[in-house]
Motif scaffolding. Structure first.
Motif: not given
Length: 291
Positions: A117, A137-138, A159, A144, A148, A141
Motif C-alpha cells: 500500500l 493511499y493506493s 483510499f 487498507h 484502516q 484494498a
C-alpha cells in the motif's frame, strides 16, 4: 476493522519516521523501529520502542510495516535487505516518489509474498496524528481495509484506488500546483518590492484575490475533462495580452519573468494554432504528451 493495538514496525527514522513511531507509541502500539544510524532510535527506545538490529528483524516483528525513507531508491535498497522476511507482511510505504516508483515496489512486494500500500502524506511531521494530517493511499484494498484503524491514527486516511501509483499521481500533481503558486508568489513579491511595496503589504491583497480566483479551477477542470473550451469570458488572447503586460513590467524593473514565461509560451502556441477565442484552460493542451 480491528482496533486491537497490534505491533507496528517503522523503517526509517528521519523526521517523518520518528513522528510515525511516536504517534503509534502514544496510542499504545508495541512499536519496533529500524534505522541505518541506530543512534536515531535511542529516544524512541527510551519511550518504549524496540530497536531491531537488522531491517529483516524489524520486518519480522510486525505484520504491519510502515516505510518512511529518503527516496524510492533507498526504499528499494533497504527492503531488498529484508526480502526473505516480507512474506505475509503488509508494507505501507510513505516514502515520497513518483507513480512508477510505487508500481515497481508493488511488483517487488508481490514477488516476495507481501501486500503493498502506497501513501502520500499531506502533513508536516509535527502534525502527524492530529486532525491537520491526511494521507492518501493506493494499492492493496485489503491492506487498507485491514489496517484502516491503525492508519487513521496517523491522520485522515483516504483510499484512492487499487493502482499503487495513484496516490503518488495525486501527490506530484498537487505539489506541482503548489510550487507553481509559490513561484508566482515569489515573482509577485519581487515585482512589488521593485515598485516600493513590501511583501507584507502585498500579501493580504494577493491572498484575497487568489481566494476569489480559486473557484475558477473547478470550471477549468470541467473544461479540461470535457475538451470543450468554449467561453464568453476570459479567453486566451486576453490572457496573452495580460501576461505580456506583466512580463514587460517585470523586465523593466530588471526582474526576470522566468516564472511566467513558460505559461506565456503555452498560450502563444494555442493562439498561433487558432484557438485565441478559447478558454484559458485550453493551454493545457500544449502540455499533452506528443503535443
Amino acid at each position: 476493522m480491528s482496533t486491537t493495538r497490534e505491533p507496528v514496525t517503522i523503517i526509517g527514522l528521519g523526521n517523518l519516521g520518528r513522528a510515525l513511531a511516536e504517534t503509534f507509541l502514544a496510542n499504545g502500539h508495541p512499536t519496533t523501529v529500524w534505522n541505518r544510524s541506530a543512534v536515531k532510535a535511542e529516544t524512541l527506545v527510551a519511550g518504549g520502542a524496540t530497536a531491531a538490529g537488522t531491517v529483516a528483524d524489524a520486518v519480522a516483528a510486525s505484520e504491519l510495516v510502515v516505510v518512511a525513507l529518503l527516496d524510492p531508491a533507498v526504499a528499494r535498497e533497504v527492503l531488498a535487505g529484508a526480502a526473505d522476511a516480507v512474506r505475509g507482511r503488509a508494507l505501507v510505504n510513505l516514502t515520497s516518489g513518483g507513480p512508477q516508483d510505487a508500481r515497481e515496489l508493488t511488483g517487488w512486494a508481490a514477488e516476495h509474498g507481501a501486500e503493498y500500500l502506497h501513501g502520500a502524506v499531506y502533513a508536516v511531521p509535527q502534525t502527524i496524528g492530529t486532525t491537520e494530517s491526511s494521507i492518501n493511499y493506493s494499492g492493496s484494498a485489503a491492506v487498507h481495509q485491514r489496517w484502516q484503524a491503525q492508519l487513521e491514527i496517523l491522520g485522515k486516511a483516504t483510499f484512492v484506488g487499487t493502482d499503487a501509483g495513484r496516490a503518488s499521481g495525486y501527490d506530484v500533481a498537487i505539489l506541482a500546483g503548489m510550487y507553481g503558486m509559490l513561484g508566482g508568489f515569489l515573482h509577485a513579491a519581487a515585482i512589488a518590492r521593485a515598485a516600493g511595496i513590501s511583501a507584507t503589504e502585498l500579501t493580504p491583497m494577493l491572498v484575497s484575490w487568489l481566494t476569489d480566483v480559486f473557484p475558477a479551477l473547478v470550471t477549468f477542470a470541467k473544461e479540461i475533462d470535457s475538451g470543450d473550451y468554449t467561453t464568453e469570458e476570459s479567453n486566451l488572447v486576453m490572457n496573452q495580452s495580460g501576461l505580456a503586460t506583466i512580463i514587460t513590467a517585470s523586465t523593466s524593473h530588471g526582474i526576470p519573468a522566468s516564472p511566467l514565461a513558460p505559461l506565456k509560451e503555452l498560450i502563444d502556441q494555442q493562439v498561433a494554432a487558432g484557438h485565441g477565442a478559447a478558454s484559458f484552460a485550453r493551454a493545457v493542451e500544449s502540455l499533452r504528451s506528443g503535443a
